[in-house]
Design a protein around this motif. Sequence first.
Motif, short mmCIF file in Angstrom:
data_model
loop_
_atom_site.label_atom_id
_atom_site.label_comp_id
_atom_site.label_asym_id
_atom_site.label_seq_id
_atom_site.Cartn_x
_atom_site.Cartn_y
_atom_site.Cartn_z
N GLY A 137 7.90 -10.07 -2.18
CA GLY A 137 8.22 -11.37 -1.66
C GLY A 137 7.23 -12.20 -0.75
O GLY A 137 5.95 -11.89 -1.27
N ASN A 138 7.47 -12.75 0.28
CA ASN A 138 6.48 -13.41 1.07
C ASN A 138 5.90 -12.64 2.05
O ASN A 138 4.88 -13.14 3.01
N ARG A 139 5.87 -11.36 2.04
CA ARG A 139 5.21 -10.38 3.02
C ARG A 139 3.74 -10.39 2.60
O ARG A 139 3.61 -10.23 1.45
N PRO A 140 2.75 -10.32 3.32
CA PRO A 140 1.25 -10.11 2.96
C PRO A 140 1.39 -8.43 2.44
O PRO A 140 1.77 -7.49 2.72
N ILE A 141 0.40 -8.54 1.42
CA ILE A 141 0.48 -7.33 0.53
C ILE A 141 -0.83 -6.63 0.81
O ILE A 141 -1.15 -5.38 0.17
N ALA A 142 -1.81 -7.33 1.32
CA ALA A 142 -3.26 -6.77 1.17
C ALA A 142 -3.29 -5.25 1.94
O ALA A 142 -4.16 -4.41 1.32
N LEU A 143 -2.75 -5.25 3.11
CA LEU A 143 -3.08 -3.87 3.88
C LEU A 143 -2.30 -2.85 3.05
O LEU A 143 -3.06 -1.74 2.83
N GLY A 144 -1.13 -2.94 2.39
CA GLY A 144 -0.46 -2.07 1.67
C GLY A 144 -1.37 -1.55 0.19
O GLY A 144 -1.33 -0.58 0.00
N PHE A 145 -2.06 -2.73 0.02
CA PHE A 145 -2.88 -2.52 -1.38
C PHE A 145 -3.75 -1.62 -0.95
O PHE A 145 -4.31 -0.64 -1.79
N PHE A 146 -4.41 -1.80 0.25
CA PHE A 146 -5.77 -1.11 0.44
C PHE A 146 -5.31 0.24 0.98
O PHE A 146 -6.01 1.30 0.36
N VAL A 147 -4.10 0.54 1.59
CA VAL A 147 -3.85 1.95 1.76
C VAL A 147 -3.50 2.73 0.51
O VAL A 147 -3.78 3.94 0.25
N ALA A 148 -2.77 2.20 -0.48
CA ALA A 148 -2.49 2.79 -1.84
C ALA A 148 -3.69 2.99 -2.68
O ALA A 148 -3.82 4.18 -2.99
N ARG A 149 -4.58 2.15 -2.36
CA ARG A 149 -6.02 2.64 -3.27
C ARG A 149 -6.67 3.77 -2.51
O ARG A 149 -7.26 4.54 -3.33
N ALA A 150 -6.54 3.82 -0.96
CA ALA A 150 -7.19 4.92 -0.54
C ALA A 150 -6.59 6.17 -1.05
O ALA A 150 -7.31 7.09 -1.17
N PHE A 151 -5.40 6.19 -1.01
CA PHE A 151 -4.71 7.43 -1.21
C PHE A 151 -4.59 7.77 -2.70
O PHE A 151 -4.36 8.82 -3.32
#
Length: 366
Positions: A99-113
């Motif tokens: 939804g309207n939660r920021p997703i950038a940080l989660g995206f970066f963490v997912a890509r790092a893993f």
Amino acid sequence: MKSYSQNRFPVGCTGYGTTGPIYTESQQQGLRDRSPNLDVLRALAVGFVVVSHLLIEHSYTSIGGYHTQSLGTLGVYIFFVHTCLVLMQSLERQCHTYGNRPIALGFFVARAFRIYPMSIVIVVLVASVEWTFSDTPPSLFAFLSNVFLIQNLTGSPSVTPVLWSLPYELQMYLFLPALFTVASSGRAWRRIVALWCASVALVLLLRRFGLGFDLIRFFPCFLSGVLAYCLRNTPRTRPPFLLFAYVGAVAAIFPLLVEMRLSATVLSWVICPMLAMIIPKCREVKSRWLQRCGDTIARYSYGIYLVHVPRACQIFYVERGHEIILRGLFYDRCNDHEKAQEAESRIPIPVELIIVDPPFETATTG
């Protein structure tokens, strides 16, 4: 009912909380569907890289004016376009999920893993062997640069050749949430084309004045993937043959042009946008066996990409009494290549390695 391109995301549903398009449930389902075309495209890309390195391994650096190393380079360019396209789709799915939660940080963490675990294993393995057997092992600084995938920033050599592209990809991830915001706005393709032109102009300007442009030289390739995402609603009226015929034609012509001293970077500025415009226009391939092959290879493409180079024989070894001879883990660090080849021809010991890793990034994962 509104058309597919007229809907909007709820506020905050892009990487940094701005407004973008939203789709009906059935349209969202269409975006999540498996894309056999993208699977086959990724399989072709990794195939180009593997074939290129196998040819180089057997000293076929040029075949009748065909620059074999450039075939691998073309594979990397296709990776750049493909990865940016599917990651934009991944960001869109995350918007619908969170939804309207920021997703950038989660995206970066997912890509790092997704990127680091296997690359670190390869770096540690190769560096350990080099420290044990090589006369010119990597320094601790070079080792850490490879572990964190920042060789292009530190100037350190890659411990295995295929690692050269990963730093650029990781650094491009930092821009993707912002680019997703731009790509989710009205007339997005025009803004992406403007950014593409600006990045090309900047590279040319820096090159003209003799300044370093290495960090941004591949921006036009990545932005081509974003352009393909912006054009995702284009009517798919062309047969899939068009996409694969284009890739095949480029694979035939690109190395010839590079052998003629044309700049691979400049050529990529033509090849990648053309690919980006063709992908959305083509219908999905219907062949079941081609779908299965594409899916399987694309699923394990990251493992194939990382492991195959130290060139088919990096993982193969020869025992000579109690001594283990490892044939050059680096193209540029192998000091006794001919002797190693001769030894292996006398005592061949095939070693099969099956790498089971999560998909690097296929059209169905995010």
